[in-house]
Design a protein around this motif. Structure first.
Motif, mmCIF file in Angstrom:
data_model
loop_
_atom_site.group_PDB
_atom_site.id
_atom_site.type_symbol
_atom_site.label_atom_id
_atom_site.label_comp_id
_atom_site.label_asym_id
_atom_site.label_seq_id
_atom_site.Cartn_x
_atom_site.Cartn_y
_atom_site.Cartn_z
ATOM 1 N N MET A 56 0.839 -1.202 0.000
ATOM 2 C CA MET A 56 0.000 0.000 0.000
ATOM 3 C C MET A 56 0.871 1.248 0.000
ATOM 4 N N ALA A 57 1.855 1.288 0.889
ATOM 5 C CA ALA A 57 2.743 2.452 0.972
ATOM 6 C C ALA A 57 3.489 2.662 -0.340
ATOM 7 N N ALA A 58 3.975 1.576 -0.928
ATOM 8 C CA ALA A 58 4.716 1.674 -2.187
ATOM 9 C C ALA A 58 3.829 2.208 -3.309
ATOM 10 N N VAL A 59 2.600 1.715 -3.402
ATOM 11 C CA VAL A 59 1.689 2.164 -4.460
ATOM 12 C C VAL A 59 1.315 3.636 -4.249
ATOM 13 N N LEU A 60 1.067 4.027 -3.002
ATOM 14 C CA LEU A 60 0.746 5.433 -2.724
ATOM 15 C C LEU A 60 1.884 6.341 -3.171
ATOM 16 N N ARG A 61 3.105 5.947 -2.868
ATOM 17 C CA ARG A 61 4.261 6.767 -3.269
ATOM 18 C C ARG A 61 4.434 6.761 -4.788
ATOM 19 N N GLU A 62 4.273 5.589 -5.398
ATOM 20 C CA GLU A 62 4.414 5.465 -6.851
ATOM 21 C C GLU A 62 3.430 6.380 -7.580
ATOM 22 N N ARG A 63 2.231 6.507 -7.034
ATOM 23 C CA ARG A 63 1.197 7.335 -7.665
ATOM 24 C C ARG A 63 1.234 8.785 -7.198
ATOM 25 N N GLY A 64 2.203 9.135 -6.364
ATOM 26 C CA GLY A 64 2.330 10.508 -5.913
ATOM 27 C C GLY A 64 1.327 10.909 -4.847
ATOM 28 N N LYS A 65 0.680 9.942 -4.214
ATOM 29 C CA LYS A 65 -0.320 10.264 -3.193
ATOM 30 C C LYS A 65 0.336 10.834 -1.933
ATOM 31 N N ASP A 66 1.633 10.598 -1.766
ATOM 32 C CA ASP A 66 2.317 11.132 -0.592
ATOM 33 C C ASP A 66 2.437 12.650 -0.666
ATOM 34 N N ALA A 67 2.025 13.240 -1.786
ATOM 35 C CA ALA A 67 1.975 14.705 -1.875
ATOM 36 C C ALA A 67 0.703 15.241 -1.227
ATOM 37 N N THR A 68 -0.305 14.382 -1.063
ATOM 38 C CA THR A 68 -1.574 14.842 -0.498
ATOM 39 C C THR A 68 -1.856 14.293 0.891
ATOM 40 N N VAL A 69 -1.254 13.168 1.239
ATOM 41 C CA VAL A 69 -1.388 12.612 2.592
ATOM 42 C C VAL A 69 -0.019 12.162 3.072
ATOM 43 N N ARG A 70 0.194 12.288 4.369
ATOM 44 C CA ARG A 70 1.472 11.856 4.932
ATOM 45 C C ARG A 70 1.487 10.333 5.001
ATOM 46 N N VAL A 71 2.473 9.755 4.330
ATOM 47 C CA VAL A 71 2.601 8.299 4.308
ATOM 48 C C VAL A 71 3.879 7.939 5.062
ATOM 49 N N ASN A 72 3.721 7.568 6.327
ATOM 50 C CA ASN A 72 4.869 7.033 7.044
ATOM 51 C C ASN A 72 4.452 5.713 7.670
ATOM 52 N N ARG A 73 5.441 4.896 7.922
ATOM 53 C CA ARG A 73 5.171 3.528 8.342
ATOM 54 C C ARG A 73 4.302 3.459 9.593
ATOM 55 N N GLY A 74 4.637 4.271 10.599
ATOM 56 C CA GLY A 74 3.888 4.226 11.860
ATOM 57 C C GLY A 74 2.421 4.557 11.691
ATOM 58 N N SER A 75 2.134 5.684 11.026
ATOM 59 C CA SER A 75 0.730 6.068 10.883
ATOM 60 C C SER A 75 -0.013 5.115 9.960
ATOM 61 N N LEU A 76 0.655 4.600 8.935
ATOM 62 C CA LEU A 76 -0.007 3.674 8.023
ATOM 63 C C LEU A 76 -0.435 2.415 8.776
ATOM 64 N N TYR A 77 0.471 1.846 9.563
ATOM 65 C CA TYR A 77 0.116 0.629 10.310
ATOM 66 C C TYR A 77 -0.945 0.919 11.373
ATOM 67 N N ARG A 107 -5.491 7.270 -15.620
ATOM 68 C CA ARG A 107 -5.547 8.678 -15.240
ATOM 69 C C ARG A 107 -6.469 8.904 -14.045
ATOM 70 N N LEU A 108 -7.563 8.173 -13.986
ATOM 71 C CA LEU A 108 -8.517 8.329 -12.897
ATOM 72 C C LEU A 108 -7.871 8.085 -11.535
ATOM 73 N N TYR A 109 -6.845 7.238 -11.481
ATOM 74 C CA TYR A 109 -6.196 6.912 -10.209
ATOM 75 C C TYR A 109 -5.248 8.009 -9.730
ATOM 76 N N VAL A 110 -4.921 8.941 -10.605
ATOM 77 C CA VAL A 110 -4.017 10.031 -10.214
ATOM 78 C C VAL A 110 -4.637 11.397 -10.497
#
Length: 198
Positions: free
Chosen positions: A28-49, A154-157
């Motif tokens: 999940m974390a890898a896909v979020l970063r790959e799609r650039g979602k980490d620009a809109t939500v903070r993706v860190n291991r602790g909060s994700l788990y 495109r819909l996913y990004v």
């Protein structure tokens, strides 16, 4: 972080990923970063788990399998439950249809820009404009690369397009206000603090 992990902004994209297919948190974390979602939500291991555990406790996702590759730790794969799908779509509908006032730091600072004086305000706006130019260029290039690769619809990004429009709007506003400061059409008090000179 919000008081409850269910209210964490990361909950929506995690459930959204699980609408596509079952995944383990690392994926999940890898896909979020790959799609650039980490620009809109903070993706860190602790909060994700934390969010994964909370939405599992709510019954919105459930573990379906465990995977182990080589010497890596065992990873739990999750899927969205029917209750999770209902929560996801209800939350999504609310967040899209109901405007919600957000409080970005820049908006707070702009309220007091007069304290910098015309030259200081102009310098700060000029610097922000230059930094925005760099961010917009980088994010547009990343989005173009993701779309050109053809691996993500495109819909996913699409939120990356929205974010670029927001940045473009901010840049246009900064440019206009800087022009008003330069040409003197933005009225500036003699004493920006508002205190009387004696």
């Amino acid at each position: 972080m919000p008081k409850r992990s269910t209210e964490n902004p990361l909950a929506l994209p995690l459930m959204g990923l699980l609408m596509e297919r079952p995944m383990h948190p690392y994926e999940m974390a890898a896909v979020l970063r790959e799609r650039g979602k980490d620009a809109t939500v903070r993706v860190n291991r602790g909060s994700l788990y934390d969010v994964v555990r909370t939405i599992e406790a709510e019954g919105w996702i459930r573990a379906t399998a465990t995977e182990r590759e080589g010497g890596r730790p065992t990873r739990t794969v999750y899927e969205l439950t029917p209750e999770g799908r209902a929560e996801f779509t209800a939350r999504l509908d609310r967040q899209i249809s109901l405007p919600h006032r957000e409080y970005p730091r820049f908006l707070t600072a702009v309220a007091y820009i007069g304290a910098l004086g015309p030259e200081g305000a102009l310098a700060a706006l000029r610097e922000r404009r230059e930094r925005l130019d760099a961010i917009i260029t980088a994010e547009r290039r990343t989005l173009d690369e993701v779309l050109a690769a053809g691996t993500v619809p495109r819909l996913y990004v699409i939120e990356a397009e929205f974010a670029l429009h927001m940045l473009d709007g901010e840049r246009a506003w900064i440019t206009a206000v800087a022009e008003e400061i330069r040409d003197g059409t933005l009225a500036w008090p003699a004493d920006p603090t508002g205190s009387e000179s004696t």
